[in-house]
Design a protein around this motif. Structure first.
Motif, PDB file in Angstrom:
ATOM      1  N   ASP A 163       1.207  10.109  -9.404  1.00  0.00           N
ATOM      2  CA  ASP A 163       2.027  11.240  -8.964  1.00  0.00           C
ATOM      3  C   ASP A 163       2.940  10.783  -7.829  1.00  0.00           C
ATOM      4  OD1 ASP A 163       0.620  11.553  -6.408  1.00  0.00           O
ATOM      5  OD2 ASP A 163      -0.965  12.551  -7.530  1.00  0.00           O
ATOM      6  N   MET A 164       3.764  11.685  -7.350  1.00  0.00           N
ATOM      7  CA  MET A 164       4.771  11.330  -6.343  1.00  0.00           C
ATOM      8  C   MET A 164       4.171  10.839  -5.029  1.00  0.00           C
ATOM      9  SD  MET A 164       7.692  11.421  -7.732  1.00  0.00           S
ATOM     10  CE  MET A 164       8.787  11.351  -6.323  1.00  0.00           C
ATOM     11  N   SER A 165       2.947  11.241  -4.727  1.00  0.00           N
ATOM     12  CA  SER A 165       2.337  10.780  -3.476  1.00  0.00           C
ATOM     13  C   SER A 165       2.090   9.268  -3.487  1.00  0.00           C
ATOM     14  CB  SER A 165       1.027  11.534  -3.201  1.00  0.00           C
ATOM     15  OG  SER A 165       0.037  11.175  -4.140  1.00  0.00           O
ATOM     16  N   ASP A 166       2.093   8.663  -4.669  1.00  0.00           N
ATOM     17  CA  ASP A 166       1.905   7.210  -4.758  1.00  0.00           C
ATOM     18  C   ASP A 166       3.105   6.434  -4.223  1.00  0.00           C
ATOM     19  OD1 ASP A 166      -0.668   7.363  -5.840  1.00  0.00           O
ATOM     20  OD2 ASP A 166       0.096   7.498  -7.885  1.00  0.00           O
ATOM     21  N   PHE A 167       4.197   7.114  -3.921  1.00  0.00           N
ATOM     22  CA  PHE A 167       5.397   6.462  -3.393  1.00  0.00           C
ATOM     23  C   PHE A 167       5.489   6.555  -1.870  1.00  0.00           C
ATOM     24  CE2 PHE A 167       6.679   7.474  -7.767  1.00  0.00           C
ATOM     25  CZ  PHE A 167       7.139   6.235  -8.172  1.00  0.00           C
ATOM     26  N   GLU A 168       4.467   7.015  -1.207  1.00  0.00           N
ATOM     27  CA  GLU A 168       4.510   7.189   0.246  1.00  0.00           C
ATOM     28  C   GLU A 168       4.184   5.867   0.939  1.00  0.00           C
ATOM     29  OE1 GLU A 168       2.111  10.612   1.236  1.00  0.00           O
ATOM     30  OE2 GLU A 168       3.159  11.840  -0.266  1.00  0.00           O
ATOM     31  N   PHE A 169       5.235   5.142   1.315  1.00  0.00           N
ATOM     32  CA  PHE A 169       5.070   3.810   1.891  1.00  0.00           C
ATOM     33  C   PHE A 169       4.365   3.838   3.236  1.00  0.00           C
ATOM     34  CE2 PHE A 169       7.950   2.713  -1.439  1.00  0.00           C
ATOM     35  CZ  PHE A 169       7.681   1.370  -1.707  1.00  0.00           C
ATOM     36  N   ASP A 170       4.400   4.963   3.933  1.00  0.00           N
ATOM     37  CA  ASP A 170       3.695   5.022   5.212  1.00  0.00           C
ATOM     38  C   ASP A 170       2.179   4.974   5.030  1.00  0.00           C
ATOM     39  OD1 ASP A 170       3.850   7.589   4.059  1.00  0.00           O
ATOM     40  OD2 ASP A 170       3.688   8.588   6.006  1.00  0.00           O
ATOM     41  N   LYS A 171       1.704   5.181   3.812  1.00  0.00           N
ATOM     42  CA  LYS A 171       0.274   5.082   3.515  1.00  0.00           C
ATOM     43  C   LYS A 171      -0.147   3.660   3.141  1.00  0.00           C
ATOM     44  CE  LYS A 171      -0.370   9.812   1.878  1.00  0.00           C
ATOM     45  NZ  LYS A 171      -0.730  10.629   0.712  1.00  0.00           N
ATOM     46  N   ALA A 172       0.817   2.789   2.884  1.00  0.00           N
ATOM     47  CA  ALA A 172       0.496   1.403   2.507  1.00  0.00           C
ATOM     48  C   ALA A 172      -0.073   0.673   3.723  1.00  0.00           C
ATOM     49  CB  ALA A 172       1.739   0.689   1.999  1.00  0.00           C
ATOM     50  N   LYS A 173      -1.195   0.048   3.519  1.00  0.00           N
ATOM     51  CA  LYS A 173      -1.859  -0.701   4.593  1.00  0.00           C
ATOM     52  C   LYS A 173      -2.162  -2.111   4.099  1.00  0.00           C
ATOM     53  CE  LYS A 173      -2.453   2.923   7.306  1.00  0.00           C
ATOM     54  NZ  LYS A 173      -1.184   3.565   7.331  1.00  0.00           N
ATOM     55  N   PRO A 174      -2.087  -3.092   4.990  1.00  0.00           N
ATOM     56  CA  PRO A 174      -2.450  -4.448   4.562  1.00  0.00           C
ATOM     57  C   PRO A 174      -3.875  -4.477   3.995  1.00  0.00           C
ATOM     58  CG  PRO A 174      -1.396  -4.503   6.719  1.00  0.00           C
ATOM     59  CD  PRO A 174      -1.646  -3.047   6.386  1.00  0.00           C
ATOM     60  N   GLU A 175      -4.002  -5.136   2.855  1.00  0.00           N
ATOM     61  CA  GLU A 175      -5.318  -5.275   2.215  1.00  0.00           C
ATOM     62  C   GLU A 175      -6.128  -6.265   3.038  1.00  0.00           C
ATOM     63  OE1 GLU A 175      -8.451  -4.833   0.588  1.00  0.00           O
ATOM     64  OE2 GLU A 175      -6.966  -3.824  -0.689  1.00  0.00           O
ATOM     65  N   GLU A 176      -7.282  -5.825   3.510  1.00  0.00           N
ATOM     66  CA  GLU A 176      -8.114  -6.682   4.359  1.00  0.00           C
ATOM     67  C   GLU A 176      -9.047  -7.583   3.560  1.00  0.00           C
ATOM     68  OE1 GLU A 176      -9.996  -4.324   7.373  1.00  0.00           O
ATOM     69  OE2 GLU A 176      -8.086  -3.478   8.026  1.00  0.00           O
ATOM     70  N   ASP A 177      -9.232  -7.278   2.286  1.00  0.00           N
ATOM     71  CA  ASP A 177     -10.131  -8.052   1.436  1.00  0.00           C
ATOM     72  C   ASP A 177      -9.309  -8.929   0.498  1.00  0.00           C
ATOM     73  OD1 ASP A 177     -12.069  -9.088  -0.220  1.00  0.00           O
ATOM     74  OD2 ASP A 177     -12.686  -7.147  -1.049  1.00  0.00           O
ATOM     75  N   PRO A 178      -9.168 -10.228   0.797  1.00  0.00           N
ATOM     76  CA  PRO A 178      -8.371 -11.102  -0.066  1.00  0.00           C
ATOM     77  C   PRO A 178      -8.861 -11.119  -1.511  1.00  0.00           C
ATOM     78  CG  PRO A 178      -8.975 -12.242   1.955  1.00  0.00           C
ATOM     79  CD  PRO A 178      -9.728 -10.941   1.935  1.00  0.00           C
ATOM     80  N   SER A 179     -10.154 -10.937  -1.723  1.00  0.00           N
ATOM     81  CA  SER A 179     -10.666 -10.964  -3.095  1.00  0.00           C
ATOM     82  C   SER A 179     -10.142  -9.771  -3.894  1.00  0.00           C
ATOM     83  CB  SER A 179     -12.193 -11.016  -3.114  1.00  0.00           C
ATOM     84  OG  SER A 179     -12.745  -9.815  -2.619  1.00  0.00           O
ATOM     85  N   ALA A 180      -9.846  -8.654  -3.237  1.00  0.00           N
ATOM     86  CA  ALA A 180      -9.285  -7.500  -3.946  1.00  0.00           C
ATOM     87  C   ALA A 180      -7.895  -7.834  -4.478  1.00  0.00           C
ATOM     88  CB  ALA A 180      -9.231  -6.284  -3.032  1.00  0.00           C
ATOM     89  N   LEU A 181      -7.107  -8.559  -3.698  1.00  0.00           N
ATOM     90  CA  LEU A 181      -5.783  -8.989  -4.154  1.00  0.00           C
ATOM     91  C   LEU A 181      -5.905 -10.016  -5.273  1.00  0.00           C
ATOM     92  CD1 LEU A 181      -3.911  -9.240  -0.739  1.00  0.00           C
ATOM     93  CD2 LEU A 181      -3.593  -7.497  -2.498  1.00  0.00           C
ATOM     94  N   ASP A 182      -6.842 -10.943  -5.122  1.00  0.00           N
ATOM     95  CA  ASP A 182      -7.061 -11.947  -6.174  1.00  0.00           C
ATOM     96  C   ASP A 182      -7.458 -11.271  -7.485  1.00  0.00           C
ATOM     97  OD1 ASP A 182      -6.532 -13.969  -4.336  1.00  0.00           O
ATOM     98  OD2 ASP A 182      -8.660 -14.326  -3.907  1.00  0.00           O
ATOM     99  N   ASP A 183      -8.360 -10.296  -7.399  1.00  0.00           N
ATOM    100  CA  ASP A 183      -8.803  -9.576  -8.597  1.00  0.00           C
ATOM    101  C   ASP A 183      -7.648  -8.818  -9.244  1.00  0.00           C
ATOM    102  OD1 ASP A 183     -11.375 -10.517  -8.170  1.00  0.00           O
ATOM    103  OD2 ASP A 183     -12.115  -8.634  -7.318  1.00  0.00           O
ATOM    104  N   ALA A 184      -6.823  -8.160  -8.421  1.00  0.00           N
ATOM    105  CA  ALA A 184      -5.679  -7.414  -8.955  1.00  0.00           C
ATOM    106  C   ALA A 184      -4.696  -8.358  -9.643  1.00  0.00           C
ATOM    107  CB  ALA A 184      -4.989  -6.628  -7.836  1.00  0.00           C
ATOM    108  N   ALA A 185      -4.463  -9.534  -9.047  1.00  0.00           N
ATOM    109  CA  ALA A 185      -3.549 -10.503  -9.652  1.00  0.00           C
ATOM    110  C   ALA A 185      -4.077 -10.984 -10.997  1.00  0.00           C
ATOM    111  CB  ALA A 185      -3.319 -11.684  -8.710  1.00  0.00           C
ATOM    112  N   ARG A 186      -5.368 -11.292 -11.064  1.00  0.00           N
ATOM    113  CA  ARG A 186      -5.975 -11.724 -12.336  1.00  0.00           C
ATOM    114  C   ARG A 186      -5.869 -10.628 -13.391  1.00  0.00           C
ATOM    115  NH1 ARG A 186      -9.409 -14.676  -8.976  1.00  0.00           N
ATOM    116  NH2 ARG A 186     -10.851 -12.953  -8.656  1.00  0.00           N
ATOM    117  N   LYS A 187      -6.147  -9.408 -12.992  1.00  0.00           N
ATOM    118  CA  LYS A 187      -6.096  -8.276 -13.914  1.00  0.00           C
ATOM    119  C   LYS A 187      -4.686  -8.066 -14.458  1.00  0.00           C
ATOM    120  CE  LYS A 187      -7.660  -3.464 -14.036  1.00  0.00           C
ATOM    121  NZ  LYS A 187      -8.397  -2.431 -13.293  1.00  0.00           N
ATOM    122  N   LEU A 188      -3.694  -8.149 -13.580  1.00  0.00           N
ATOM    123  CA  LEU A 188      -2.311  -7.965 -14.004  1.00  0.00           C
ATOM    124  C   LEU A 188      -1.847  -9.126 -14.883  1.00  0.00           C
ATOM    125  CD1 LEU A 188       0.331  -6.492 -14.137  1.00  0.00           C
ATOM    126  CD2 LEU A 188       0.846  -7.305 -11.812  1.00  0.00           C
TER     127      LEU A 188
END
Length: 143
Positions: A101-126
């Motif tokens: 939904d439109m709330s997914d475009f709220e950049f002020d809610k974006a926070k640096p991901e503190e768990d590098p493995s979460a980014l690694d998992d997302a990259a593998r999934k994509l």
């Protein structure tokens, strides 16, 4: 002076790449709106999207469309959102993310991901979703 994105593309800074081709690359942002939030970036530095030549801009949008298909598939999202903001880094980049939904475009809610493995998992999934969709540019882009 090279932009932050040029340094990531050159391998001077880490990046979780999901797409590589001669003109354009794509990697996950470290401050995602949602898991899978990806930046589509031309290899050549162009500050504003309005300054890019038509062929390069067209290629960026072709890649953004592929990434959009990938994030929709990987996260079973009803839509892939696309934003060009351009204030954070003076290097053309297109934000592509799975959205509900439109709330997914709220950049002020974006926070640096503190768990590098979460980014690694997302990259593998994509990458897996892109390869399933037939995009070979997603192969050999990272662990």
């Amino acid at each position: 002076m090279a932009t932050l994105f040029s340094r990531i593309i050159a391998g001077e800074l880490p990046g979780r790449f999901v797409w590589q081709d001669p003109k354009v690359t794509a990697f996950l942002t470290i401050a995602p709106l949602r898991p899978g939030h990806t930046l589509v970036v031309p290899r050549r530095e162009v500050d504003r999207w309005t300054d890019a030549d038509g062929a390069l801009l067209a290629r960026c949008f072709e890649v953004a469309q592929a990434i959009g298909r990938g994030v929709q598939r990987a996260w079973d999202a009803p839509r892939a959102g696309l934003v060009i903001a351009g204030f954070e880094v003076p290097h053309l980049h297109i934000h592509v993310a799975p959205v509900w939904d439109m709330s997914d475009f709220e950049f002020d809610k974006a926070k640096p991901e503190e768990d590098p493995s979460a980014l690694d998992d997302a990259a593998r999934k994509l990458r897996a979703a892109l390869i399933e969709l037939g995009y070979e540019q997603a192969r050999d882009t990272g662990p």
